[in-house]
Design an enzyme around this catalytic site. Structure first.
Site, mmCIF file in Angstrom:
data_model
loop_
_atom_site.group_PDB
_atom_site.id
_atom_site.type_symbol
_atom_site.label_atom_id
_atom_site.label_comp_id
_atom_site.label_asym_id
_atom_site.label_seq_id
_atom_site.Cartn_x
_atom_site.Cartn_y
_atom_site.Cartn_z
ATOM 1 N N GLU A 159 6.846 -15.620 -11.295
ATOM 2 C CA GLU A 159 6.325 -14.348 -10.781
ATOM 3 C C GLU A 159 5.726 -13.483 -11.899
ATOM 4 O O GLU A 159 4.671 -12.880 -11.714
ATOM 5 C CB GLU A 159 7.501 -13.610 -10.124
ATOM 6 C CG GLU A 159 7.173 -12.286 -9.501
ATOM 7 C CD GLU A 159 8.396 -11.667 -8.814
ATOM 8 O OE1 GLU A 159 9.534 -12.021 -9.182
ATOM 9 O OE2 GLU A 159 8.194 -10.825 -7.939
ATOM 10 N N LYS A 170 11.668 -15.895 -10.807
ATOM 11 C CA LYS A 170 11.476 -14.797 -11.764
ATOM 12 C C LYS A 170 10.454 -15.202 -12.816
ATOM 13 O O LYS A 170 9.558 -14.452 -13.153
ATOM 14 C CB LYS A 170 12.827 -14.474 -12.400
ATOM 15 C CG LYS A 170 13.035 -13.073 -12.795
ATOM 16 C CD LYS A 170 13.709 -12.239 -11.736
ATOM 17 C CE LYS A 170 12.886 -12.178 -10.461
ATOM 18 N NZ LYS A 170 13.556 -11.590 -9.361
ATOM 19 N N ARG A 197 3.834 -0.474 -4.806
ATOM 20 C CA ARG A 197 3.535 -0.975 -3.469
ATOM 21 C C ARG A 197 2.195 -1.709 -3.393
ATOM 22 O O ARG A 197 1.835 -2.268 -2.352
ATOM 23 C CB ARG A 197 3.518 0.178 -2.460
ATOM 24 C CG ARG A 197 4.798 0.983 -2.438
ATOM 25 C CD ARG A 197 4.707 2.106 -1.438
ATOM 26 N NE ARG A 197 4.633 1.597 -0.093
ATOM 27 C CZ ARG A 197 5.679 1.301 0.662
ATOM 28 N NH1 ARG A 197 6.893 1.472 0.196
ATOM 29 N NH2 ARG A 197 5.518 0.845 1.888
ATOM 30 N N CYS A 254 0.836 -1.179 0.000
ATOM 31 C CA CYS A 254 0.000 0.000 0.000
ATOM 32 C C CYS A 254 0.881 1.242 0.000
ATOM 33 O O CYS A 254 1.905 1.293 0.672
ATOM 34 C CB CYS A 254 -0.949 0.082 1.193
ATOM 35 S SG CYS A 254 -2.073 -1.299 1.296
ATOM 36 N N ASN A 264 -1.584 2.133 5.720
ATOM 37 C CA ASN A 264 -0.738 1.040 5.254
ATOM 38 C C ASN A 264 -0.374 0.208 6.477
ATOM 39 O O ASN A 264 0.106 0.758 7.466
ATOM 40 C CB ASN A 264 0.528 1.640 4.602
ATOM 41 C CG ASN A 264 1.584 0.597 4.286
ATOM 42 O OD1 ASN A 264 1.285 -0.579 4.158
ATOM 43 N ND2 ASN A 264 2.818 1.039 4.160
ATOM 44 N N GLY A 265 -0.629 -1.100 6.430
ATOM 45 C CA GLY A 265 -0.310 -1.972 7.563
ATOM 46 C C GLY A 265 -1.481 -2.872 7.878
ATOM 47 O O GLY A 265 -2.395 -3.028 7.057
ATOM 48 N N GLU A 294 16.318 -18.775 -8.230
ATOM 49 C CA GLU A 294 15.996 -17.399 -8.606
ATOM 50 C C GLU A 294 15.380 -17.365 -10.011
ATOM 51 O O GLU A 294 14.410 -16.646 -10.256
ATOM 52 C CB GLU A 294 17.262 -16.533 -8.516
ATOM 53 C CG GLU A 294 17.107 -15.104 -8.988
ATOM 54 C CD GLU A 294 16.019 -14.318 -8.268
ATOM 55 O OE1 GLU A 294 15.467 -14.796 -7.263
ATOM 56 O OE2 GLU A 294 15.700 -13.206 -8.735
ATOM 57 N N LYS A 349 5.609 -4.670 -4.404
ATOM 58 C CA LYS A 349 7.073 -4.694 -4.292
ATOM 59 C C LYS A 349 7.537 -4.856 -2.850
ATOM 60 O O LYS A 349 8.425 -5.638 -2.572
ATOM 61 C CB LYS A 349 7.659 -3.420 -4.894
ATOM 62 C CG LYS A 349 9.168 -3.368 -4.822
ATOM 63 C CD LYS A 349 9.793 -3.323 -6.178
ATOM 64 C CE LYS A 349 11.294 -3.447 -6.135
ATOM 65 N NZ LYS A 349 11.749 -4.688 -6.749
ATOM 66 N N HIS A 391 14.787 -38.467 -6.869
ATOM 67 C CA HIS A 391 14.146 -38.906 -5.627
ATOM 68 C C HIS A 391 12.657 -38.566 -5.612
ATOM 69 O O HIS A 391 12.048 -38.514 -4.551
ATOM 70 C CB HIS A 391 14.874 -38.302 -4.429
ATOM 71 C CG HIS A 391 16.296 -38.755 -4.337
ATOM 72 N ND1 HIS A 391 16.644 -40.032 -3.962
ATOM 73 C CD2 HIS A 391 17.451 -38.124 -4.642
ATOM 74 C CE1 HIS A 391 17.958 -40.167 -4.018
ATOM 75 N NE2 HIS A 391 18.475 -39.018 -4.433
ATOM 76 N N TRP A 445 -2.857 -2.766 -1.684
ATOM 77 C CA TRP A 445 -2.631 -4.206 -1.842
ATOM 78 C C TRP A 445 -3.486 -4.850 -0.749
ATOM 79 O O TRP A 445 -3.218 -4.683 0.440
ATOM 80 C CB TRP A 445 -1.154 -4.558 -1.660
ATOM 81 C CG TRP A 445 -0.855 -5.990 -1.957
ATOM 82 C CD1 TRP A 445 -0.572 -6.520 -3.174
ATOM 83 C CD2 TRP A 445 -0.800 -7.073 -1.030
ATOM 84 N NE1 TRP A 445 -0.354 -7.879 -3.058
ATOM 85 C CE2 TRP A 445 -0.491 -8.250 -1.756
ATOM 86 C CE3 TRP A 445 -0.996 -7.187 0.356
ATOM 87 C CZ2 TRP A 445 -0.350 -9.499 -1.171
ATOM 88 C CZ3 TRP A 445 -0.858 -8.433 0.947
ATOM 89 C CH2 TRP A 445 -0.550 -9.570 0.188
HETATM 90 O O1 M6R Z 1 12.433 -5.908 -0.350
HETATM 91 P P1 M6R Z 1 12.904 -7.309 -0.106
HETATM 92 O O2 M6R Z 1 14.219 -7.592 -0.786
HETATM 93 O O3 M6R Z 1 12.959 -7.659 1.350
HETATM 94 O O4 M6R Z 1 11.829 -8.233 -0.783
HETATM 95 C C1 M6R Z 1 11.910 -9.621 -0.679
HETATM 96 C C2 M6R Z 1 11.010 -10.302 -1.664
HETATM 97 O O5 M6R Z 1 9.686 -9.934 -1.448
HETATM 98 C C3 M6R Z 1 11.401 -9.984 -3.112
HETATM 99 O O6 M6R Z 1 12.717 -10.345 -3.392
HETATM 100 C C4 M6R Z 1 10.465 -10.730 -4.091
HETATM 101 O O7 M6R Z 1 10.674 -12.093 -3.997
HETATM 102 C C5 M6R Z 1 10.701 -10.221 -5.509
HETATM 103 N N1 M6R Z 1 9.486 -9.689 -6.012
HETATM 104 C C6 M6R Z 1 11.162 -11.265 -6.462
HETATM 105 O O8 M6R Z 1 11.384 -10.732 -7.727
#
Ligand code: M6R
Length: 603
Positions: free
Chosen positions: A482, A479, A27, A2, A99-100, A475, A598, A498, A73
């Protein structure tokens, strides 16, 4: 999660609020709204969907010079116009953006219901506006103080009151809130990006603090309502641009910014051939006393930690483990004053990572934050901090911040091994070639595009690798899933047999990350096993190794010659590009993938 913006000044508030909301959209972007206040009262406009939808709804004719806005969000209640912020109190006296999460919302709601209040939305925020109205006795600041004191959980709130046009009230606990001064007036927001080019200085609210902001000044108060003075921070002219420039998406722009981000990060800490961290300067004795390192993070930052675990162990022989922050809290990890807990976070406000940091501190461990956003909560709360120098990262999918986290972790591994004389590393001078390696990998663009064409209709993709190749596979898989919404799983190459190998059938895509020469043969066996079962294999490798991969269906090979230890920097770029182009071909909303935000400021 948010985004909050508020403006009070000499001009029409609407453009400031809408521009700010666009900047804060990273956000959260499931609904957005604004509340404007002038002598005629409070007007609220809100819509489900992105800020652009709200923008279309905000017609001409508003001239209020004070207002608050929010991009959401969803936590409590589905994404809808009704649940969008701002929320008005029963009689329209207060409008609130938040926000929270208010953890005692149910209890407050039921008490308010007994007092005759009713609720229009499913949000926890509405209890704040109603409680404000109930507590109001003529002094809005006293009322906010009393209300904030009865809220449990986390909150950054900006509030306007019908009888005080020109005033914005703020309260903060655990979620970020900033008050800033600019030529055109005062702003409040969750992130300085919201009004980046309009402000000259800003004040970070600390937990419990309150602010009363008018067009001429901002006054600050402690939790018990006593006036306090705060030190301003000044905006540096070098703050990275938050515009997309000529790139179609922030993600692509940020992928291309990686060589520079790496260069800035390395040059910030490598001086005359040595690593110097200005804000991590334990004595040699303190360093030698460290008996265990815990790397703690979420998402991609966790994958950087996982990769670094191998590097720390290799360079320093120090017992090092990587933990997912949300699990770390409940693992009952044994911590002591000789433990070093390293929290890695781009935003510096991820709730799970912050909670892990606070737990580590409470257990007496030393804490070090590796953070991108300056003065963020994690940076401020840790004993030590090292900033990555990635600049503003807007795309929800991280790229340049992730690669800079890796760079800092490598420097840290060297720093610790050097100072503690565990195993003196010979790799170090090569670290300066990382920006060049990343730059070279950008030429994999065409290959990534071709791989995306092969992958775009997949339902599932498996990623395999060993050691740091495995961390990179994790990773790569994150990516891809996501932003393209294709189901992806990453496995240590040796683990497939396994269980998971039963899922491989004719045409199943497998991305084999096989960049490390030292374990190449072992990964090759796993490739042969999946090939034998019909998998369609795309290999991410090096020119040196590719002649062994003639069985693979498509090969992306790096022409760089680097030691095994640096291969994550080589493999990250084509994996990012491959995800980007796959998502593009599938028509996905790359910078704002569904259901995400984010910074994840809720646990
Ligand atoms: O701001 P942060 O690095 O703590 O965020 C951690 C994760 O939320 C962040 O890396 C998330 O996995 C990304 N969107 C991946 O691309």
């Amino acid at each position: 999660m948010c985004g909050i913006i508020g403006y009070t000044g000499k001009n029409n508030a609407v453009p400031y609020l809408l521009q700010g909301l666009h900047k804060l959209e990273y956000r959260g972007y499931d609904s957005a709204g604004i509340a404007l206040i002038d002598e005629s009262g409070i007007s609220v406009i809100k819509r489900k969907g992105k800020v652009s939808v709200l923008e279309e709804a905000v017609t001409e004719g508003f001239s209020a010079t004070t207002g608050i806005g929010h991009t959401r969000w969803a936590t409590h209640g589905e994404p809808s116009q009704l649940n969008a912020h701002p929320h008005l109190s029963e009689n329209g006296m207060f409008a609130v953006v938040h926000n929270g999460i208010i953890e005692n919302c149910d209890k407050i709601k039921s008490d308010l219901r007994k007092d005759g209040y009713s609720f229009l939305s499913d949000t926890d925020t509405e209890v704040i506006s109603q409680l404000l109205e109930k507590n109001y006795k003529g002094d809005p600041l006293a009322c906010l103080k009393e209300t904030a004191a009865s809220l449990e959980g986390s909150f950054a709130v900006a509030v306007i009151h019908r009888d005080f046009p020109g005033t914005i009230l703020c309260a903060k606990k655990s979620s970020p809130l900033i008050v800033a001064r600019g030529e055109e007036g005062f702003f409040v927001f969750s992130d300085t990006l919201a009004a980046q080019n309009r402000i000259s200085s800003y004040y970070l609210l600390s937990d419990g603090e309150l602010a009363l902001v008018t067009k001429d000044k901002a006054d600050f108060f402690s939790e018990d309502g006593k006036p306090i003075s705060k030190v301003p921070h000044y905006i540096s002219s070098s703050t990275a641009s938050s515009d997309k420039g000529d790139f179609p998406h922030y993600m692509l722009k940020e992928i291309y910014e990686q060589p520079k981000a790496l260069k800035d990060t390395l040059s910030a800490y490598i001086k005359d051939g040595d690593v110097i961290f200005p804000n991590f300067n334990p004595t040699e004795k303190e360093l030698k006393a460290i008996d265990r390192i815990h790397l703690v993070a979420c998402g991609s930052a966790y994958h950087a930690a996982l990769c670094a675990k191998y590097i720390f162990t290799q360079l320093s022989s120090l017992d090092t483990s990587a933990h997912i922050a949300s699990e770390f809290r409940y693992e009952k990890t044994v911590l002591s004053k000789n433990s070093l807990v390293v929290i890695i976070s781009q935003s510096g406000e991820t709730a799970d990572s912050l909670a892990a940091l606070l737990l580590a501190k409470a257990e007496g461990a030393k804490t070090l934050a590796i953070v991108n956003v300056k003065n963020s909560a994690i940076a401020l709360k840790a004993d030590y901090v090292i900033y990555t120098q990635a600049g503003a990262e807007i795309s929800v999918a991280t790229t340049k911040a992730y690669i800079c986290q890796l760079a800092v972790l490598y420097m840290l591994a060297y720093f610790i091994s050097d100072k503690t004389e565990y195993i003196h590393s010979r790799f170090f001078p090569d670290i300066l070639s990382l920006p060049r390696l990343a730059e070279k990998e950008l030429s994999q663009n065409e290959n990534a595009l071709s791989a995306a064409e092969l992958l775009k209709n997949s339902e599932h993709i498996y990623f395999i690798g060993r050691n740091t190749d495995y961390a990179l596979s994790m990773e790569g898989a994150l990516k891809m899933k996501e932003i393209s919404y294709i189901h992806c799983e990453a496995y240590p190459a040796g683990e497939l047999k396994h269980g998971t190998i039963s899922l491989i059938e004719k045409g199943t895509p497998v991305i084999a990350v096989c960049l490390r020469e030292d374990i190449f043969k072992k990964t090759l066996s796993a490739i042969k096993e999946v090939k034998a079962r019909g998998a369609y294999v795309i290999a991410i490798t090096t020119d040196k190794l590719k002649s062994n991969l003639t069985d693979c269906d498509f090969v992306i090979a790096s022409g760089s010659e680097q030691s095994d230890i640096f291969t994550p920097f080589v493999g990250a770029v084509p994996l990012q590009l491959m995800s980007y182009y796959t998502a593009l071909k599938r028509g996905c909303d790359i910078d704002k993938p569904r259901n995400l935000a984010k910074s994840v400021t809720v646990e």
